[in-house]
Design an enzyme around this catalytic site. Structure first.
Site, PDB file in Angstrom:
ATOM      1  N   GLY A 276     -25.027 -13.833  47.095  1.00  0.00           N
ATOM      2  CA  GLY A 276     -25.104 -12.492  47.667  1.00  0.00           C
ATOM      3  C   GLY A 276     -25.802 -12.507  49.012  1.00  0.00           C
ATOM      4  CD  GLU A 313     -31.930 -12.056  49.580  1.00  0.00           C
ATOM      5  OE1 GLU A 313     -32.649 -13.038  49.869  1.00  0.00           O
ATOM      6  OE2 GLU A 313     -31.275 -12.000  48.521  1.00  0.00           O
TER       7      GLU A 313
END
Ligand SMILES: [Zn+2]
Length: 859
Positions: A276, A313
């Site tokens: 991803g 992230e």
């Protein structure tokens, strides 16, 4: 095996570890990629410490040619002889003179390839609107692929500062982890871009990205400039990511009590990307669907996906990048924590999305694997890099995050936060073990955290907590045992430290109780006569509950007293017990009928998930009865909502409308819904901005399910010229949802003929395996093309593709035999889990399959 310290000391591990004779402190790397011939050349100057006198330096290198290597010391240059060891992914540099202890400079010149396997330094291509192909060079190093781009000490513990220089065509953008220091023209159409020094960090976080990128105007995200970077033409798809990017970065700085550790942050969309996203410090890379989105036409679920991934992230910039696991056994904590923080940030950003409630679906997905004999403990000793690469699964992310959430709720959110902040402050710019986190949490809370967490981290599986009436109806007997889908008589008894959140209704009122169940069983004494009891109040526990019949009946009669997440738990737990053979299917079907008035989306996801599973085991004859049951259960709820969103309606209800319509139009095979869907789709096509964006995904699915060749061609064309990455995704996967076998064969062929990117093809194949109309043919296709698939697809995607084998009920022995001789490099354990899930489905069908039609007809 249990390795409490997580320390990589065993012999098996050390054969994969570099000797510590020499270690790096700073890399100065200069790279020149060739985007036409797909190669690169590089040179690096590494400041190293010679820790013991030696005549050789050993570091990692893979698929690289080494042209020269030498050491500089006190003005003298000592030439070295490089010897590549491909099997161990290393280069040994031999010296004729002994290198004495102390600091020196290592210089290496090398060459490599820009591969197409989406790891190391790789190429990604895209076509512009005129059909011209453009190439991008980019990196993906986690877990151990930095060694494909430059010779290095490729272990997370060996942190160093990096100064990167990229030599590229003048018209291209160049990005790395730190901000740009200088840029100068070299002539011949080339320029040299020099980046600033990074903080000390691990090699797997280094990144270089080169191509015709554009970027948004930087926004301030708590002191750091943040941009979204994309290939030309996609600027309108960036505002959403920029918003959540800036919000979550500030949120985390506040939560952790530490400023963002980088000097800038770029969020970069890459056309080909295996996972991803990747948390390279300051230069996070994403697949396009996880970053670029059109706020006006994307569904809420698609927006949530972008918010989740960006937050995840960003959370890593501290937890992972600033403080890093010492060795790969710690990867679970890295990922579990980022997943936990992603929920926290998104929940804060959009509270009405109720992110922690929808996390229940992820928790249940983890339990579906963790209920198997072939599960694994969250943390275990990792020797080889391949073992580390195979850890990126639902147990690492979802179970790990669920267990952290359980701990946070048990400790109290602020106590937990303080412990996390302490841990990060103590270990910043360095490495840590799981045990260091428990130390910090114990220090900040003065509670015995380690003992509690060890029972969840180092044990496989999870408990099912049984609740029975005891005494004179004023007490409860509460006991725990391991939950198994397939009973395992030989298994030793296990207990967990289960933080029970109990809510009890007696004739004196409702009360809640926090109990830590550490033994096999306990007795709870209530103040009055018990009317009903719920053991997982708030739904945060990573365990399932089962209630003795009178208690289950009492809960079923009082559904309105349960929170949505608790009703979700009741459905999810009862369904799991049904699949495991602990309860008859008839009980579940009876319970499902109680939910026709249900308004919560996640409860519906649990119910519709169960019907979808029944569809997988049903014979073609029984499928009509199943469709009728789906219409009976979901029909009234959909009728109440209607097709049109109402003014002031919340976003989750809008999404629920789409989910219900989708289920009725496919599983329910509802002709009226299908015909209405066709009409709405025509309207939507004419004016997407004015239509309901949350019903659109359902319309596409329904139309595929009931579609013919003309529809197929139309969807194929849509896939080939999409307006957004989400639209591309939607139409691509719709091609696996048709029912006509000749059309599905065309989709199968697309997985290998280059029409579908290798980042998507394995997932498309996964969908074909789950389509009851073509599953066995899809399986034959995989067997026939296995070698080509293993060569073409990213290694990490193969185990995911193979998850589809859980639906191959008629071919169980053959499927098992196939994987005996065809091992999947990064997923032996995961394949075992898929095969056991297949056995679970076969056992379930053996028990209930013959009665299924009768049961459904009776309802
Ligand atoms: Zn992550």
């Amino acid at each position: 095996m249990r390795d409490q310290e997580g320390a990589p000391t065993s012999e098996a591990t050390s054969s994969y570890r570099l000797p510590k004779t020499t270690t790096p402190t700073r890399y100065d790397i200069r790279l020149e990629p060739d985007l036409v011939n797909f190669t690169f050349s590089g040179e690096e100057t590494i400041a190293i410490s010679v820790n013991q006198p030696t005549t050789e330096i050993v570091l990692n290198a893979l698929e690289l040619e080494i042209d020269s290597a030498s050491v500089e010391r006190a003005g003298a240059s000592i030439p070295g002889r490089p010897e590549l060891d491909a099997a161990n992914e290393r280069v040994k540099i031999h010296f004729d003179r002994r290198l004495e202890a102390g600091d020196c400079i290592l210089q290496i010149k090398f060459r490599g390839i820009l591969n197409d396997k989406l790891h190391g330094f790789y190429r990604s291509q895209y076509q512009d609107s005129a059909g011209k192909t453009h190439t991008v060079a980019t990196t993906q190093f986690e877990a151990t692929d930095a060694r494909r781009a430059f010779p290095c000490w490729d272990e997370p513990e060996l942190k160093a500062r990096f100064r990167v220089t990229l030599v590229v065509d003048e018209n291209l953008a160049a990005i790395s982890n730190a901000g740009q220091q200088s840029e100068r023209r070299l002539g011949h159409g080339k320029k040299e871009v020099v980046f600033k020094d990074t903080i000390p960090m691990s090699t797997y976080l280094v990144a270089f990205i080169v191509g015709e990128f554009e970027a948004t105007t930087p926004v301030d995200a708590g002191g750091a400039p943040l941009r979204v970077v994309y290939v030309p033409g996609k600027a309108p798809l960036t505002p959403f990511a920029a918003q959540i990017g800036a919000f979550s970065l500030k949120f985390f700085a506040d939560y952790y009590g530490l400023p963002y550790p980088g000097d800038k942050l770029d969020l970069i969309a890459i056309p080909d990307f295996a996972s991803g996203a990747m948390e390279n410090l300051g230069a996070i890379t994403f697949r396009e669907t996880a970053l670029l989105v059109d706020e006006k036409t994307a569904s809420r679920a698609e927006l949530e996906r972008v918010a989740d991934v960006v937050s995840h992230e960003n959370a890593h910039m501290w937890f992972g990048d600033l403080v890093t696991m010492r060795w790969w056994n710690g990867i679970w904590l890295n990922e579990a924590f980022a997943t936990f923080m992603e929920m926290l940030a998104v929940d804060k950003w959009k509270p009405h999305w109720k992110r922690w409630e929808s996390f229940g679906v992820s928790r249940a997905a983890a339990m579906a694997v963790d209920g198997l004999r072939s599960t694994r403990s969250i943390e275990f000793t990792v020797h080889s890099p391949d073992e580390a690469r195979a850890m990126f699964d639902v147990l690492t992310y979802e179970k790990g995050a669920a267990v952290l959430r359980m701990l946070e709720q048990y400790m109290g959110a602020e106590e937990f936060r303080k412990g996390i902040a302490l841990y990060l402050r103590k270990h910043r710019f360095a490495n840590a073990e799981t045990t260091d986190l428990w130390d910090a949490l114990e220090e900040s809370s003065s509670q015995p955290i380690r003992k509690l967490m060890d029972s969840w981290i180092f044990q496989q599986g999870f408990p099912i907590v049984a609740v029975e009436p005891a005494g004179d109806g004023r007490a409860l007997k509460i006991s725990q045992r391991r939950f198994y889908y397939l009973p395992d008589a030989a298994a030793p008894a296990q207990t967990w430290h289960v933080p029970l959140m109990l809510r009890v209704k007696t004739d004196r009122g409702v009360s809640t109780h926090k109990i830590l169940l550490t033994e096999k069983e306990t007795t709870f004494q209530a103040q009055g006569k018990i009317e009903w009891a719920l053991v997982n109040e708030g739904g945060h526990g990573f365990y399932r509950a089962t209630y003795a019949p009178p208690l289950l009946d009492a809960l079923s009669r009082n559904l309105s007293e349960l929170k949505p997440i608790e009703r979700f738990g009741l459905v999810s737990d009862t369904w799991a017990a049904t699949v495991a053979g602990l309860r008859p299917l008839s009980d579940f079907l009876k319970m499902a009928r109680l939910f026709t008035q249900e308004t919560d989306i996640n409860v519906w996801r649990a119910l519709l998930g169960a019907f979808s599973y029944l569809d997988m085991i049903a014979s073609d004859v029984d499928r009509a009865a199943l469709a009728r049951t789906v219409r009976d259960v979901a029909g009234p709820a959909f009728k109440r909502l209607g097709w049109e969103p109402r003014p002031g309606e919340d976003e989750l209800t809008r999404q629920l409308r789409g989910n219900l319509a989708g289920a009725l139009g496919t599983l329910g095979d509802d002709a009226a819904v299908q015909s209405q869907a066709r009409e709405l789709y025509d309207e939507w096509e004419k004016n997407p901005a004015k239509s309901d964006r949350d019903i659109a995904p359902a319309l596409v699915n329904i139309l595929a399910y009931s579609g013919d060749a003309a529809r197929y061609d139309a969807f194929l064309a849509k896939f080939k010229s999409p307006h957004t990455p989400q639209e591309e995704q939607r139409y691509l996967f719709a091609l696996a949802n048709f029912r006509d076998l000749s059309l599905l064969r065309r989709t199968m062929a697309m997985t290998l003929d280059g029409q579908v990117r290798t980042q998507n093809a394995p997932y498309l194949m996964h969908s074909l395996l789950l389509n009851t109309q073509c599953r066995y043919e899809a399986w034959d296709f995989i067997r026939k093309n296995w070698d080509e698939m293993t060569k073409k697809y990213p290694d990490s995607a193969l185990p995911r593709m193979c998850e589809g084998v859980i639906s191959l009920l008629d071919r169980e022995p053959e499927v098992k035999a196939f994987f005996e001789t065809h091992r999947v490099r990064l997923g032996t354990k995961i394949i075992d889990q898929h095969l056991e899930r297949l056995s679970v489905a076969v056992a379930f069908r053996r028990r209930e399959g013959a009665n299924l039609g009768r049961l459904l007809a009776q309802e």
